[in-house]
Enzyme design. Sequence first.
Site, PDB file in Angstrom:
ATOM      1  N   LYS A 290      -8.405  -9.176  -7.162  1.00 27.34           N
ATOM      2  CA  LYS A 290      -7.707  -8.044  -7.759  1.00 27.34           C
ATOM      3  C   LYS A 290      -6.243  -8.147  -7.355  1.00 27.34           C
ATOM      4  CE  LYS A 290      -5.996  -4.496  -7.490  1.00 27.34           C
ATOM      5  NZ  LYS A 290      -4.603  -4.095  -7.920  1.00 27.34           N
TER       6      LYS A 290
ATOM      7  N   SER B  60       0.400  -2.833   2.595  1.00 27.03           N
ATOM      8  CA  SER B  60       1.004  -1.897   3.546  1.00 27.03           C
ATOM      9  C   SER B  60      -0.029  -1.417   4.557  1.00 27.03           C
ATOM     10  CB  SER B  60       1.597  -0.703   2.799  1.00 27.03           C
ATOM     11  OG  SER B  60       0.556   0.096   2.248  1.00 27.03           O
TER      12      SER B  60
ATOM     13  N   CYS C 268       6.324  -9.481   4.267  1.00 24.13           N
ATOM     14  CA  CYS C 268       5.860  -8.870   5.510  1.00 24.13           C
ATOM     15  C   CYS C 268       6.319  -9.642   6.735  1.00 24.13           C
ATOM     16  CB  CYS C 268       4.339  -8.753   5.503  1.00 24.13           C
ATOM     17  SG  CYS C 268       3.473 -10.330   5.542  1.00 24.13           S
TER      18      CYS C 268
ATOM     19  N   GLU D  19       8.628   0.567   7.493  1.00 30.87           N
ATOM     20  CA  GLU D  19       8.779  -0.735   6.842  1.00 30.87           C
ATOM     21  C   GLU D  19       9.501  -0.508   5.519  1.00 30.87           C
ATOM     22  OE1 GLU D  19       6.086  -4.635   5.720  1.00 30.87           O
ATOM     23  OE2 GLU D  19       5.239  -2.660   5.345  1.00 30.87           O
TER      24      GLU D  19
END
Length: 499
Positions: free
Chosen positions: A173, A226, A281, A382
């Site tokens: 996905k 996240s 990231c 972040e």
Amino acid sequence: MKTVNHWIGGKTVEGTSGNYGPVTDPATGAVTTQVALASLEEVDAAVAAAKDAYATWGTSSLAARTAVLFRYRALLDAHRDDIAALITAEHGKVHSDALGEVARGLEIVELACGITTQLKGELSTQVSSRVDVSSIRQSLGVVAGITPFNFPAMVPMWMFPLAIACGNTFVLKPSEKDPSAANLLAELAAEAGLPDGVLNVLHGDKVAVDGLLNHPDVAAVSFVGSTPIARYIHTTASANGKRVQALGGAKNHMLVLPDADLDAAADAAVSAAYGSAGERCMAISAVVAVGAIGDELVARIRERAEKIKIGPGNDPTSEMGPLITAAHRDKVASYVTGAAAQGADVVLDGTGYTVEGFEDGHWIGLSLLDRVSTDSDAYKDEIFGPVLCVLRAETYEEGVALMNASPFGNGTAIFTRDGGAARRFQLEIEAGMVGVNVPIPVPVGYHSFGGWKDSLFGDHHIYGNDGVHFYTRGKVVTTRWPDPADAPVGVDLGFPRNH
């Protein structure tokens, strides 16, 4: 308008839910494509195709699996530019960066090609009289991967090649923001000879995600995204008895000691903070300057950052492209304006930046914030954009304590000429990946990628040995066979009777 549909059972399957999501060219702001968003019925269809394929793929030989993967690797190599072009068109990153993403994904395909040695078992003979014990690893069944927008080819390739090499079948996905690369990856796998249903691509939003997390035939889930979503994925899938590796967000720090090569440190900070527009990231988003070097380091970072050329990703002169969406651009910009209100020195303000001829694109310039407080939102969150925060520390110990206080523990780096300090740092810092004079310490494919603390939920890192262990489960077999010499009277197996 182009429509991106699902890839289920070895073919393109048109969406039936009636729901579609927009796919935007970040450089122009124009919606160029729509992507089908799956219903729960379509989730069931994708999982059913994978389950049917597992009946034969799960018992196929290692030789057959790796033969497909070798052909797949060759096709991916031949189509590097095609994959990279799709990434640029839908994500916005510059073509050279997109090519680098494909190359890093290929590393894991190559690792999967050599899976045979990593799936070897163990054998202990004669643990008792005529008793042997062996350990083997077997596949799980249907596994799923949920991947982010920032690496639409690399992160899927961190997952499914190893999973299918281990004998599993896979439902991917991908992010609905840039879905086309995933379909091309699946089409090339089919061209390489991967049987129908072994790799399926299901497009969708939360409906599809929850469908996979709750589906009884999905044995394991891999996720990158996240921290809040990683925590949700881990909690939900674990509650349903699934194996989970969920990689979350980051606030990666770079500690610069007074003895460091400041030019090298400044070069590293700029490339690590602003590469891929900060949408990764492993980006360095916080530099901790130790001692009196702070002002000089900030000046050198600024000098380099001001020279970065921002423009469309398909322009070979561009060094940084736009952000993925206008909403994300606005959110990133809000951290810069908010930092000023919270006491930071705004050395470079990238908000309000536009590119001539592409005024509707999702543009933002490079921002550099100095003397940032650990209480400020720009430091705590972040940001996932081209914003670099600089913090000050008087000593090595103060800098490490500041970094270890962060709830994130993904990657980190130290810049120094002192081997003793570097050794202390790699032992004392609380993060899963450490760079010594290396700003983005992403491990090579045969080591594993993953963080600590709020950057990882689950016990396994991704790819490498951890990836193989995640996609397999161990079994121990204890065996006792009678000696043929002890066969009943009247049965002669041709063995001498010597006792």
